[in-house]
Design a protein around this motif. Sequence first.
Motif, PDB file in Angstrom:
ATOM      1  N   THR A 110      -9.925   5.097  44.769  1.00 40.01           N
ATOM      2  CA  THR A 110     -10.013   3.647  44.893  1.00 40.01           C
ATOM      3  C   THR A 110      -8.884   3.126  45.768  1.00 40.01           C
ATOM      4  N   ASP A 111      -9.219   2.247  46.707  1.00 41.47           N
ATOM      5  CA  ASP A 111      -8.216   1.527  47.484  1.00 41.47           C
ATOM      6  C   ASP A 111      -7.858   0.280  46.693  1.00 41.47           C
ATOM      7  N   THR A 112      -6.645   0.222  46.143  1.00 35.84           N
ATOM      8  CA  THR A 112      -6.225  -0.892  45.289  1.00 35.84           C
ATOM      9  C   THR A 112      -5.667  -2.057  46.091  1.00 35.84           C
ATOM     10  N   GLY A 113      -5.512  -1.899  47.391  1.00 37.82           N
ATOM     11  CA  GLY A 113      -4.913  -2.917  48.228  1.00 37.82           C
ATOM     12  C   GLY A 113      -3.446  -2.687  48.469  1.00 37.82           C
ATOM     13  N   THR A 114      -2.788  -1.945  47.585  1.00 35.42           N
ATOM     14  CA  THR A 114      -1.383  -1.580  47.774  1.00 35.42           C
ATOM     15  C   THR A 114      -1.199  -0.074  47.855  1.00 35.42           C
ATOM     16  N   GLY A 115      -2.281   0.652  47.775  1.00 37.84           N
ATOM     17  CA  GLY A 115      -2.234   2.108  47.833  1.00 37.84           C
ATOM     18  C   GLY A 115      -3.577   2.679  47.434  1.00 37.84           C
ATOM     19  N   LEU A 116      -3.627   4.001  47.260  1.00 35.84           N
ATOM     20  CA  LEU A 116      -4.838   4.663  46.794  1.00 35.84           C
ATOM     21  C   LEU A 116      -4.614   5.201  45.391  1.00 35.84           C
TER      22      LEU A 116
END
Length: 217
Positions: A110-116
């Motif tokens: 998942t790409d959390t927006g601040t990392g994977l």
Amino acid sequence: MTYPSSYRPALRRARLPLHATLAALTLAACSQPAPEPADTEGEADPQVAFMANLSQHCGQAFAGQLVSTDEADADIASQPLVMHVASCAPDQIRIPFHVGDDRSRTWVITDTGTGLQLKHDHRHEDGSEDAVTQYGGDTAEPGSATRQEFPVDAESIALFEREGLAASVTNVWAMEVDDTVFAYELRRPAGENERFFRVEFDLTTPVETPPPAWGSE
């Protein structure tokens, strides 16, 4: 592992969803002349690039083999191994990992927006969750377009300790993808609980799509 300092701000910037990033890149390529080579500050986010590299195989399945030699994995090594890039949402990719007839394992990136983030979704044949499931970790470094590492997170450490799996509290998982190989890897530091598991899949030759992972039908 050391990364160029110019990569580090990428994790702190708000990132476009993967589909929006790819669409923007495609539009720019069609409407503008080829740009001059960019400096490193302008390079694409390596984690967005990593997700894009995985997504290009969406819907395909590939055969693999165990390349590590830990005795604990002898049973897995003796069975057919197949990974299936089963679904590719804008910010999440699900990859079931089939070991023979065992369809209990799915890797969820998942790409959390601040990392994977990497999680392991483990199911029984009836679709119910295993007692040890949804464990994994988040990236601590930007990584590269071809390799990402996931140190164990606090939630997973608590799960492992609760389930009597204290040896796993130092786990670091990794995934790699390039033009020819996808790899999944687990490492623990040297010592009493040292561990190394690595399976590699041949991306040059897709195989027949396997049945769905348990719980995803």
